[in-house]
Design an enzyme around this catalytic site. Structure first.
Site, mmCIF file in Angstrom:
data_model
loop_
_atom_site.group_PDB
_atom_site.id
_atom_site.type_symbol
_atom_site.label_atom_id
_atom_site.label_comp_id
_atom_site.label_asym_id
_atom_site.label_seq_id
_atom_site.Cartn_x
_atom_site.Cartn_y
_atom_site.Cartn_z
ATOM 1 N N LYS A 108 61.848 -15.286 50.494
ATOM 2 C CA LYS A 108 61.595 -13.900 50.927
ATOM 3 C C LYS A 108 60.127 -13.715 51.302
ATOM 4 C CE LYS A 108 62.067 -9.132 49.231
ATOM 5 N NZ LYS A 108 60.750 -8.697 48.782
ATOM 6 N N HIS A 143 57.357 -6.980 53.008
ATOM 7 C CA HIS A 143 57.293 -6.430 51.645
ATOM 8 C C HIS A 143 57.152 -4.898 51.682
ATOM 9 C CE1 HIS A 143 56.847 -8.249 47.501
ATOM 10 N NE2 HIS A 143 56.661 -6.976 47.227
ATOM 11 N N TYR A 167 53.458 4.652 43.466
ATOM 12 C CA TYR A 167 53.688 3.199 43.335
ATOM 13 C C TYR A 167 54.885 2.765 44.186
ATOM 14 C CZ TYR A 167 55.725 -1.019 41.367
ATOM 15 O OH TYR A 167 56.311 -2.262 41.238
ATOM 16 N N GLN A 195 65.785 -12.404 41.827
ATOM 17 C CA GLN A 195 64.519 -12.630 42.547
ATOM 18 C C GLN A 195 63.529 -13.293 41.603
ATOM 19 O OE1 GLN A 195 61.572 -10.518 41.783
ATOM 20 N NE2 GLN A 195 60.278 -11.797 43.085
ATOM 21 N N SER A 235 64.931 -8.030 40.021
ATOM 22 C CA SER A 235 63.561 -8.534 40.081
ATOM 23 C C SER A 235 63.182 -9.272 38.797
ATOM 24 C CB SER A 235 62.594 -7.354 40.278
ATOM 25 O OG SER A 235 61.257 -7.781 40.122
ATOM 26 N N TYR A 237 59.657 -14.490 40.831
ATOM 27 C CA TYR A 237 58.220 -14.692 40.978
ATOM 28 C C TYR A 237 57.922 -15.926 40.144
ATOM 29 C CZ TYR A 237 57.027 -10.156 43.113
ATOM 30 O OH TYR A 237 56.887 -9.091 43.960
ATOM 31 N N THR A 242 60.275 -15.122 46.043
ATOM 32 C CA THR A 242 59.327 -14.312 46.805
ATOM 33 C C THR A 242 58.075 -15.129 47.092
ATOM 34 O OG1 THR A 242 60.210 -12.298 45.860
ATOM 35 C CG2 THR A 242 58.001 -12.165 46.786
#
Ligand SMILES: Cc1cc2nc3c(=O)[nH]c(=O)nc-3n(C[C@H](O)[C@H](O)[C@H](O)COP(=O)(O)O)c2cc1C
Length: 380
Positions: A256, A280, A25, A129, A107, A131, A157
């Site tokens: 980003k 990425h 991963y 960050q 994140s 999402y 992002t």
């Protein structure tokens, strides 16, 4: 045991420690991994011209970036589930970055919440960050939390509208939510140090690790099905959302995942403070150009209006210097700190960062540059 002298050594050590599903991963790309190879090729083919006999006593990497002082123009990139690499891994990364004098970007999909990371790393420069979730009120609530924890820089992002096609994750049974299979159970059992040192510690304290920031009413242990609709990533994200975020977020705003000049120009027009030119890490779309190919045109078009950062594919200090010589103001590191964390916990993460800085320093001496602005434009 093999000495840990370069990124590859750390990666090999991480491979031994982590279950295969987790290692893949982190390590691998998407589909046929063409983008991943392209990243490396694009960096490998760049050369830097030295100036000889410059007689500098020492080099300085001290950098002013977006109102903050960095000892080195590096940032620990946001990486989802870094907390699975070591117990409380995100806090360990934050402390390691802080000791090296660089920011760490937390994140949205970290295991540990930004509040807990802040408590464990009070001196760290934390970026956050985002999402963007479908439910904008919940998204705004998340930003409030980040701000309350002293995050002054928000990284939105923009390059992940849907889940990437990573076939190895499916074969390994590694997904969110994590559904144990015979294969994944054997995989974990074959990595007892990780089982005892990471997973068991979570299970004995807070239970099965989850995406820590997901709101209580929606939070599901990652062994349980479907994260609720409201906190799905919004594939309809667009520049109006950036306008909204620009109004909402009083600190520095970074987009980003920009590769096109036109997108960089739009980010500048909307008042963003920076962009990250990023593929990425070759993990999302397999036909993307490499950041090193896109950077010069972007810097030329918007370099005077916003700060241009870069990431993807860095494995050596010289890779960082190449991005800097192409005009990046700083470089984000994704996998490298995770390899350090897997290989040696907090000390390992710090050691990997210091190793990259040492490589940068030696290369700067060879190049005859005293500071980053003294690097000559790369040759191809
Ligand atoms: C395991 C892993 C998880 C990641 N998770 C995120 C994430 O949650 N948000 C994000 O914007 N980028 C994420 N990225 C991408 C990194 O921020 C960064 O762009 C990329 O890793 C840089 O390439 P490098 O790993 O070759 O340094 C992730 C990367 C990795 C390796």
């Amino acid at each position: 045991m093999r000495m840990l002298l370069n990124a590859d050594d750390y990666r090999s050590r991480a491979r031994k420690f982590l279950p295969r599903g987790l290692f893949d991963y982190i390590d691998r790309g998407t589909e046929d991994e063409v983008a991943l190879r392209r990243l490396r090729a694009s960096l490998d083919e760049i050369t830097l011209m030295p100036s000889v006999l410059t007689g500098h006593d020492r080099r300085s990497f001290d950098t002013a970036l977006l109102g903050q002082r960095l000892a080195v123009p590096l940032v620990v990139a946001p990486t989802a589930l870094a907390g699975l690499v070591a117990h409380d891994g995100e806090t360990k990364l934050a402390r390691a970055a802080s000791r090296v004098g660089i920011p760490v970007c937390i994140s949205t999909q970290s295991v540990t919440t930004v509040e807990t990371i802040r408590r464990g790393a009070p001196d760290a420069t934390l970026w956050f960050q985002l999402y963007v979730w479908r439910d904008r009120a919940l998204t705004a609530g998340l930003l409030e939390r980040a701000r309350a924890c002293g995050c002054e820089t928000l990284v939105v992002t923009a390059d992940t509208p849907v889940s990437p096609n990573r076939e190895y994750n499916r074969r390994n049974g590694f997904g969110i939510p994590f559904v144990p299979s015979l294969r994944s159970t054997i995989d974990v059992a074959r990595h007892p140090r990780w089982l005892v040192g990471v997973l068991a510690r979570y299970l004995l304290s807070e239970g099965m690790p989850t995406y820590g920031h997901y709101p209580d009413e929606f939070r599901a242990a990652i062994t349980r099905p479907n994260i609720a609709e409201a906190v799905r990533l919004d594939h309809r994200l667009n520049w109006d959302d950036v306008r909204w975020l620009r109004q909402l977020w009083p600190g520095k705003l970074i987009i980003k995942g920009v590769l096109a000049v036109k997108d960089a120009e739009t980010a500048a027009e909307l008042g963003c403070d920076a962009i990250v030119v990023s593929a990425h890490g070759g993990r999302n779309l397999d036909c993307l150009p490499a950041p090193a190919e896109c950077l010069p045109a972007i810097v030329e078009a918007v370099g005077g209006r916003l700060t241009v950062l870069a990431d993807s594919g860095v494995r050596r200090g010289t890779d960082v210097l190449k991005y800097l010589a192409l005009g990046a103001g700083a470089v984000l590191l994704g996998r490298l700190p995770l390899w350090g964390l897997a290989a040696g916990g907090e000390a390992g993460a710090e050691a990997v960062l210091r190793m990259i800085v040492a490589e940068m320093d030696a290369a700067m001496a060879f190049l005859g540059a005293e500071c980053v602005s003294g690097l000559q434009a790369p040759l191809r």
